[in-house]
Structure formats: structure tokens, C-alpha cells
Design a protein around this motif. Structure first.
Motif, PDB file in Angstrom:
ATOM      1  N   ASP A   1      39.257  44.854  32.986  1.00 39.02           N
ATOM      2  CA  ASP A   1      38.431  43.609  33.275  1.00 39.02           C
ATOM      3  C   ASP A   1      38.555  42.740  34.532  1.00 39.02           C
ATOM      4  O   ASP A   1      39.419  42.442  34.795  1.00 39.02           O
ATOM      5  N   VAL A   2      37.567  42.171  34.854  1.00 38.98           N
ATOM      6  CA  VAL A   2      37.497  41.372  35.708  1.00 38.98           C
ATOM      7  C   VAL A   2      37.559  39.819  35.411  1.00 38.98           C
ATOM      8  O   VAL A   2      36.664  39.532  34.435  1.00 38.98           O
ATOM      9  N   PRO A   3      38.421  38.964  35.702  1.00 33.07           N
ATOM     10  CA  PRO A   3      38.894  37.619  35.181  1.00 33.07           C
ATOM     11  C   PRO A   3      37.686  36.797  35.204  1.00 33.07           C
ATOM     12  O   PRO A   3      37.040  37.091  36.355  1.00 33.07           O
ATOM     13  N   VAL A   4      37.428  35.932  34.598  1.00 32.63           N
ATOM     14  CA  VAL A   4      36.508  34.744  34.547  1.00 32.63           C
ATOM     15  C   VAL A   4      37.293  33.550  35.292  1.00 32.63           C
ATOM     16  O   VAL A   4      38.227  33.236  34.907  1.00 32.63           O
ATOM     17  N   VAL A   5      36.768  33.377  36.548  1.00 31.26           N
ATOM     18  CA  VAL A   5      37.460  32.330  37.376  1.00 31.26           C
ATOM     19  C   VAL A   5      36.213  31.285  37.471  1.00 31.26           C
ATOM     20  O   VAL A   5      35.308  31.495  38.242  1.00 31.26           O
ATOM     21  N   PRO A   6      36.570  30.097  36.816  1.00 27.23           N
ATOM     22  CA  PRO A   6      35.600  28.881  36.894  1.00 27.23           C
ATOM     23  C   PRO A   6      35.248  28.571  38.278  1.00 27.23           C
ATOM     24  O   PRO A   6      36.059  28.391  39.159  1.00 27.23           O
ATOM     25  N   GLY A   7      33.966  28.494  38.684  1.00 26.93           N
ATOM     26  CA  GLY A   7      33.641  27.991  40.102  1.00 26.93           C
ATOM     27  C   GLY A   7      33.362  28.890  40.758  1.00 26.93           C
ATOM     28  O   GLY A   7      32.675  28.796  41.911  1.00 26.93           O
ATOM     29  N   ALA A   8      33.763  30.274  40.496  1.00 31.16           N
ATOM     30  CA  ALA A   8      33.546  31.482  41.576  1.00 31.16           C
ATOM     31  C   ALA A   8      32.307  32.113  41.012  1.00 31.16           C
ATOM     32  O   ALA A   8      31.909  32.648  40.223  1.00 31.16           O
ATOM     33  N   PHE A   9      32.181  32.960  42.352  1.00 33.71           N
ATOM     34  CA  PHE A   9      31.107  34.208  42.301  1.00 33.71           C
ATOM     35  C   PHE A   9      32.048  35.193  42.574  1.00 33.71           C
ATOM     36  O   PHE A   9      32.855  35.332  43.174  1.00 33.71           O
ATOM     37  N   VAL A  10      31.881  36.350  41.393  1.00 34.12           N
ATOM     38  CA  VAL A  10      32.241  37.610  41.829  1.00 34.12           C
ATOM     39  C   VAL A  10      31.632  38.338  42.782  1.00 34.12           C
ATOM     40  O   VAL A  10      30.271  38.459  42.774  1.00 34.12           O
ATOM     41  N   VAL A  11      32.311  38.784  43.744  1.00 29.80           N
ATOM     42  CA  VAL A  11      31.477  39.321  45.152  1.00 29.80           C
ATOM     43  C   VAL A  11      32.094  40.840  45.028  1.00 29.80           C
ATOM     44  O   VAL A  11      33.118  41.356  44.821  1.00 29.80           O
ATOM     45  N   ASN A  12      30.997  41.550  45.109  1.00 26.75           N
ATOM     46  CA  ASN A  12      31.156  43.182  45.358  1.00 26.75           C
ATOM     47  C   ASN A  12      30.305  43.532  46.201  1.00 26.75           C
ATOM     48  O   ASN A  12      29.259  43.100  46.719  1.00 26.75           O
ATOM     49  N   LEU A  13      30.630  44.723  47.061  1.00 31.10           N
ATOM     50  CA  LEU A  13      30.136  45.444  48.199  1.00 31.10           C
ATOM     51  C   LEU A  13      28.917  46.612  47.320  1.00 31.10           C
ATOM     52  O   LEU A  13      29.293  47.315  46.696  1.00 31.10           O
TER      53      LEU A  13
END
Length: 337
Positions: free
Chosen positions: A227-239
Motif C-alpha cells: 500500500d502507498v500511504p496517504v500523506v496529506p498535501g502530497a502528490f504521489v509521483v510515479n514514472l
């Protein structure tokens, strides 16, 4: 889990040489080791408001959403009902609104590349006039962040930061989705269906805004999904796959998926995809890391193309077979692989 998906603060690039160097080291490691990270300090506000608009859009009457049916758009723009898009041939149990660059409809001629058919207008709901300006502004701001992040990636690979400007300027191909993943009803027969199936993204960078429900999972080396954690205010970035091509496999376009929410739970998210111009082709980066890389891993079920337009058409032909059959029947045979 925070070590697996590091949180990178874009403001560190402006806090002096040492902080910038440390940011670049962490960026290179994340892009090479896992292909996913969380980005904060990006300066883009309005996330909560955008997700509220997503909830409003998917709460519109069904007939209002169906008036924007993606099957009516030869440009792959508009609303998709639950299960319309497919991943690896299996329906994704989500609703979505697909948006691209706002352009007049193109008129490709015989022999022109198939990807020119993607050029055209979006479809917007008359009942929610605030959506169009909010989404187009969001796309513009994320285009700026993505271009900045791409340059930083090149710097981290000891490549001239402007090396890829020629493939994204002045008109990168951007793509945006509003997504709604409804959880199944308690005891429903479809409770085991996929939210979004196992896949890689097609272009350069993806910046994902997600709510607090979670559900995004990434494949790690032993075949497990984490699971990718939810980080408030963050964009999850992937390539995307084109960075894997341009770095001969040194950077990773990592397989990921979205699992369905629990019964009665609704998940909303908004991925933004930053890619080269449709006609642009990727060249290997002049980087010591790239020159020492072993090459892209070839998957016979997922051929990679250096030209972005060809790569994205590959995905759309598979994802929207009904649309292709209706508007582009001449493409059906090449898509049958």
C-alpha cells in the motif's frame, strides 16, 4: 513504508547547495529503486476544492453524466461509466472523466499517424460550470510542476537539465482524470472486482492527488503489492514507460493497481499525466547512470514505443475497445495483440 515511498520536499532545491544535492540524491534513488515517491512543498493549493468538485460531478444525475459519454468522442474525452475502461481486458470498477488539452478537432488524413485522432475538444457538464476552469487551471499548474520535476530528474542523472525540453516544449501532451471508486454494496457479487487493474503508466510523469481512503498499491521486487500511504498535501509521483525507455531501464516505470474500497466507502482521486508531444520520440539520456544500465525489460504483451503518440494509442486501443470499434474501426486489427 515511508522508506519505500520517500517524502521529498521540493522546497529543498532552494535551500542551498547541500539541501539541493541531498534532494537530488534521494530523487535519483527513489526513481531508480521503486519508481514512486511522495512530493510535498510543490506550492499547488486547491486540492480539497478539486476533490469536492469531483464529488459534485459524480453526484450529478446519471443522465447528466451520460450526456458526456466518452463513447461519443473520437478523441477519448468524456465520462466513462463503471466498467467502461479496461485494464488487461478486465473492466475497471470506477467512474471517470477524461480531460486532455483543449483543442479544436483535428482532421487527420489517410496515412497520418493514428495518434493525431487524439487532438480535439473536451466534454464538460453544463450543470457544474465551475469544473472546467478549475480543471484547466489545475492542469496548467501541474504542467509547470512536472516540467520542473523532470528537469530535476535529469540533473540527478547528471544529464543537462534541458535535454528533454525539445520533446515537451511548447506543447506537452497532458491528460487528467477525475476518478470515483465506489465500494461494493455489502454482500454484492462483484465485491472482488478490480478498481484499476495491474498496469504501468505510459508517458513521463504521473502526479496523483488522492483522498484519505487509500487503495493504491505498488508491486515490489518479490511480486508483493504494498500500500502507498496517504500523506496529506502530497502528490504521489510515479514514472512512466518513456522514462524507462530513455534511461535504458535505469529508471523504473513500476507496475501498480488500485484495489476497490470497502463496502459503502467511496474513493476519489485525480491523476495528472505529463508526457511529450504526441509526435515526439525519446532518445537515450547522456548519463553515466544510463550508459551503465542493462536495458529495458521487454514484455511481449506490452511492447514499448519511443514515440509517445504510438505508446498512448497502444494503451487506449486496449482500454476502450468499444470506442475504437465505433470511431476507429481501422485500428482494431493492430490492437489485437
Amino acid at each position: 513504508m515511508s522508506d519505500m515511498f520517500p517524502v521529498l520536499d521540493l522546497r529543498d532545491t532552494e535551500r542551498g547547495p547541500q539541501a539541493r544535492a541531498e534532494f537530488l540524491d534521494r530523487l535519483r534513488a527513489a526513481a531508480h529503486d521503486i519508481g514512486f515517491f511522495q512530493l510535498v512543498g510543490h506550492g499547488v493549493d486547491g486540492a480539497a476544492e478539486l476533490l469536492d468538485l469531483a464529488r459534485e460531478f459524480f453526484a450529478l444525475p446519471q443522465e447528466s453524466r451520460e450526456a458526456l459519454d466518452i463513447l461519443d468522442s473520437p478523441h477519448f474525452r468524456g465520462y466513462s461509466q463503471l466498467g467502461r475502461e479496461r485494464t488487461r481486458g478486465i473492466p475497471d470498477l470506477r467512474q471517470q472523466l477524461d480531460v486532455g488539452p483543449e483543442r479544436p478537432a483535428g482532421t487527420p488524413g489517410p496515412g497520418d499517424p493514428a495518434y493525431l485522432r487524439l487532438v480535439g475538444p473536451n466534454q464538460w457538464p453544463a450543470e457544474l460550470p465551475a469544473l472546467r476552469p478549475a480543471v484547466l487551471d489545475w492542469m496548467s499548474r501541474l504542467t509547470e510542476v512536472s516540467h520542473r520535476l523532470l528537469r530535476l530528474l535529469l540533473e540527478a542523472l547528471e544529464t543537462p537539465a534541458d535535454f528533454l525540453d525539445a520533446v515537451v516544449d511548447p506543447d506537452p501532451q497532458v491528460h487528467f482524470k477525475l476518478l470515483h471508486y465506489p465500494g461494493p454494496a455489502t454482500g454484492a457479487d462483484d465485491a472482488e472486482g478490480q478498481g484499476a487493474g495491474i498496469h504501468k503508466d505510459l508517458g513521463l510523469l504521473t502526479l496523483l492527488l488522492q483522498d484519505d481512503k487509500g487503495g493504491l498499491q505498488v508491486a515490489v521486487d518479490d511480486g508483493r503489492f504494498v500500500d502507498v500511504p496517504v500523506v496529506p498535501g502530497a502528490f504521489v509521483v510515479n514514472l512512466g514507460e518513456l522514462l524507462e525507455v530513455a534511461t535504458r531501464g535505469y529508471l523504473r516505470a513500476t507496475v501498480h493497481r488500485v484495489v476497490r474500497p470497502a463496502p459503502g466507502v467511496d474513493r476519489y482521486s485525480a491523476p495528472f499525466f505529463f508526457s511529450p508531444r504526441l509526435e515526439a520520440s525519446m532518445q537515450p539520456l547522456p548519463s553515466p547512470y544510463v550508459s551503465a544500465a542493462g536495458g529495458v525489460v521487454h514484455d511481449p504483451d506490452n511492447p514499448l514505443f519511443a514515440c509517445y503518440g504510438e505508446n498512448v494509442m497502444k494503451g487506449l486501443q486496449r482500454g476502450f475497445p468499444e470506442l475504437v470499434a465505433r470511431h476507429h474501426p481501422d485500428l482494431l486489427a493492430p490492437a489485437g495483440r
